[in-house]
Scaffold this motif. Structure first.
Motif, short mmCIF file in Angstrom:
data_model
loop_
_atom_site.label_atom_id
_atom_site.label_comp_id
_atom_site.label_asym_id
_atom_site.label_seq_id
_atom_site.Cartn_x
_atom_site.Cartn_y
_atom_site.Cartn_z
N SER A 38 0.81 -1.32 -0.08
CA SER A 38 0.00 0.06 -0.05
C SER A 38 0.93 1.26 -0.05
CB SER A 38 -0.97 0.04 1.20
OG SER A 38 -1.68 -1.16 1.32
N GLN A 39 0.25 2.18 -0.43
CA GLN A 39 1.13 3.53 -0.62
C GLN A 39 0.23 4.80 0.30
OE1 GLN A 39 4.11 3.57 -1.85
NE2 GLN A 39 4.04 1.42 -2.52
N ALA A 40 0.85 5.93 -0.21
CA ALA A 40 0.14 7.14 0.54
C ALA A 40 -1.54 6.97 0.52
CB ALA A 40 0.79 8.35 0.08
N ASP A 41 -1.76 6.80 -0.91
CA ASP A 41 -3.21 7.05 -1.21
C ASP A 41 -4.16 5.97 -0.45
OD1 ASP A 41 -2.14 4.93 -2.87
OD2 ASP A 41 -2.84 5.37 -4.66
N VAL A 43 -3.34 4.76 2.49
CA VAL A 43 -3.39 5.35 3.89
C VAL A 43 -4.31 6.52 4.08
CG1 VAL A 43 -1.86 6.57 5.45
CG2 VAL A 43 -1.14 4.56 4.57
N ALA A 44 -4.33 7.57 2.82
CA ALA A 44 -5.26 8.47 2.86
C ALA A 44 -6.81 7.90 3.00
CB ALA A 44 -4.93 9.60 1.84
N GLU A 208 7.07 2.84 3.24
CA GLU A 208 6.22 3.48 2.46
C GLU A 208 4.60 3.37 3.33
OE1 GLU A 208 8.12 1.17 -1.55
OE2 GLU A 208 6.14 0.54 -0.95
N THR A 209 4.13 2.59 3.77
CA THR A 209 2.79 2.72 4.08
C THR A 209 3.22 3.29 5.61
OG1 THR A 209 2.39 0.35 3.35
CG2 THR A 209 0.88 1.05 4.65
N GLN A 211 5.44 4.90 7.09
CA GLN A 211 5.88 6.28 7.15
C GLN A 211 4.57 7.18 6.47
OE1 GLN A 211 9.77 7.00 6.43
NE2 GLN A 211 9.77 9.14 5.54
N ALA A 212 3.75 6.76 5.69
CA ALA A 212 2.59 7.49 5.03
C ALA A 212 1.81 7.79 6.26
CB ALA A 212 1.97 6.88 3.93
N GLU A 215 3.28 10.50 8.53
CA GLU A 215 3.43 11.75 7.98
C GLU A 215 1.95 12.29 7.79
OE1 GLU A 215 5.49 11.03 4.40
OE2 GLU A 215 7.16 11.06 5.31
N HIS A 216 0.95 11.54 7.86
CA HIS A 216 -0.46 12.10 7.59
C HIS A 216 -0.65 13.04 8.71
CE1 HIS A 216 -4.57 12.55 6.49
NE2 HIS A 216 -4.42 11.73 5.47
#
Ligand code: NAD
Length: 480
Positions: A38-41, A43-44, A208-209, A211-212, A215-216
């Motif tokens: 999974s990526q930042a999207d 997580v968002a 990736e996941t 850290q996102a 950071e959010h």
């Protein structure tokens, strides 16, 4: 092939980018599943779901929230055998250990915090004529829970349960090395009807996941368990944004054996403290200090005990030790055995990888390894190895053993064996660690504060400490 899905907004979904990571079975070294990368999207989307669920979840009465958590606990209990099998397959630990420790503890974590909130009291400070203060403890909002691979469901739920119990919504990430029981937990949450978005589980790599999540900007608190270097990285991102942080990090725990101990008990418990879960517990006693007058007796008995620890496939009932969690980790632990020898250490037992017959011939097995003859300040005795490797060192006085025990950058746990009551308490007071066991190891009462000093972490989990971490205290001052 077992394909894992993310759990976002109440549904099991694929990662938006469609990418996956291989999931290995440590017992055989073979790929048996796929994990969302999974990526930042992703997580968002999870954070958005958590934010949307927060007003209703935090407004529930504590009895209603308690009931949801108890249902999860009961469902874990009903599936104990299946979850233990899955944990053992994903992690390499003996199935018996997962049945006796990991999964019961995951069940108990939910039950404990489900009932803790029913008994929590808030503070009241009386100012007499001038009035009074009371403390409101309010949930934070969306919080992140990030956990390691060594006790997968056990540590994942140890964070999620208090976060949910105190009224937060959660985005959580298990280790990418052992994600499977977290996936099974998401299925359980769907089964018991946990409202959508209250808990979101997003799988993927730490950098990736994870850290996102850190950071959010909408994630206001982070509860993390893992390595010290990762904890430092997370703190460097979270601190400038003033996020609340709980960090449970590495350890290099001393185990101190005084000459007046119950020797048989000290030997048996020390062997467990050294090699349980293949030595991959943050609380494992990996530096054994023995008072010189009993050094040879302890060594003889300890080596006999270690010789009885059978390394074998985790599924087999007579395996006392299973596989290490990954090939990389096996190589890292093995490299420390070589380093110990370069540093002048003598291997008294073990020291080799174990080759089991097919289908386990590519599995990650290592003998329980005992080393002596090393200086207390060499790398082998200072750095966290996190595997089935222990060192034996003699000592002559209480002052000397305290100096050696306290010499590392870590301060998580310590074990002391003595029948002398005064000495036990005196040494416990002087040890630099968050947890001390006297004449025992790994006995856990979930009400007690849990955590480390120095580079072993910041903050405490457990009992009301965890509920305090996951809430903001607000003082209300009233004038008569
Ligand atoms: P790790 O630090 O590599 O990973 C832990 C978790 O953090 C994983 O989910 C990982 O994906 C994630 N992560 C990695 N990089 C990240 C980043 N930049 N941002 C956000 N998340 C990130 O640790 P590990 O190898 O999984 O676990 C072993 C370590 O955990 C050992 O040091 C052990 O002592 C420690 N541990 C401590 C405790 C404790 O209670 N103090 C308990 C168990 C394990």
């Amino acid at each position: 092939m077992e394909i894992i899905a993310n759990y976002i907004n109440g549904a099991l979904v694929a990662p938006q980018g469609g990418e996956y990571i291989d999931n290995y079975e440590p017992a055989t070294g073979k790929v048996y599943g796929k994990i969302p990368r999974s990526q930042a999207d992703d997580v968002a989307a999870a954070v958005q779901a958590a934010e949307a669920a927060f007003p209703a979840w935090s407004a529930l009465s504590i009895q209603e929230r308690s009931r949801f958590l108890l249902k999860i606990s009961e469902a874990i209990d009903a599936k104990l055998g299946h979850l233990a099998q899955a944990e053992s397959r994903d992690n390499g630990k003996p199935i018996k250990l997962a049945e006796a420790v990991d999964i019961p503890r995951a069940r108990d974590n939910f039950a404990f915090f489900a009932t803790a909130i029913l008994h929590q009291e808030d503070e009241f400070h009386n100012m007499g004529e001038k009035g009074f203060n009371y403390t409101l403890r309010q949930p934070i909002g969306t919080v992140a829970c990030i956990s390691p691979w060594n006790l997968p469901l056990y540590l994942f739920t140890w964070k999620i349960a208090p976060a949910l119990a105190s009224g937060n919504c959660v985005v959580a990430k298990p280790s990418e090395v052992t994600p499977f029981t977290a996936f099974l937990l998401s299925q359980i949450c769907i089964e018991v009807g946990l409202p959508a978005g209250v808990l979101n589980i997003v799988h993927g790599l730490g950098a990736e996941t994870g850290q996102a999540m850190v950071e959010h900007p909408k994630v206001k608190a982070i509860s993390f368990t893992g390595g010290t270097a990762t904890g430092a990285r997370i703190a460097s991102i979270a601190a400038p944004q003033f996020k609340k942080l709980s960090l449970e990090l590495g350890g290099k725990n001393p185990n101190i054996i005084f000459a007046d101990c119950d020797l048989e008990r000290a030997i048996n418990i020390s062997a467990r403290a050294a090699f349980a879960n293949q030595g991959q517990i943050c609380l494992c006693g990996s530096r054994i200090f023995i008072e010189r007058s009993i050094y040879e007796d302890f060594k003889k008995g300890f080596l006999q005990r270690v010789a009885s620890l059978k390394v074998g496939p985790p599924q087999k009932a007579d395996s006392r030790m299973g596989a290490l969690v990954s090939k990389e980790h096996l190589e890292k632990v093995f490299s420390y055995i070589q380093l110990a020898q370069e540093e002048g250490g003598k291997v008294l037992a073990g020291g080799h990888k174990v080759n089991l017959p097919a289908p386990y011939d590519q599995g990650y097995y290592l003998e329980p390894t005992v080393i002596e003859g090393l200086a207390f300040d060499c790398r082998t005795n200072q750095e966290e190895i996190f595997g089935p490797v222990v060192t034996l060192s003699p000592f002559d006085s209480e002052a000397e053993v305290l100096m050696m025990a306290n010499s590392t950058e870590y301060g998580l746990a310590c074990t002391i064996f003595t029948e002398n009551l005064n000495k036990a308490h005196r040494v416990a007071k002087e040890i630099h660690s968050g947890i001390v066991w006297i004449n025992d190891w790994l006995v856990r009462d979930l009400r007690t504060p849990f955590g480390g000093m120095k580079n072993s972490g910041v903050g405490r989990e457990g009992g009301f400490e965890a509920l305090k971490f996951f809430t903001e205290a607000k003082n209300v001052c009233v004038n008569y």
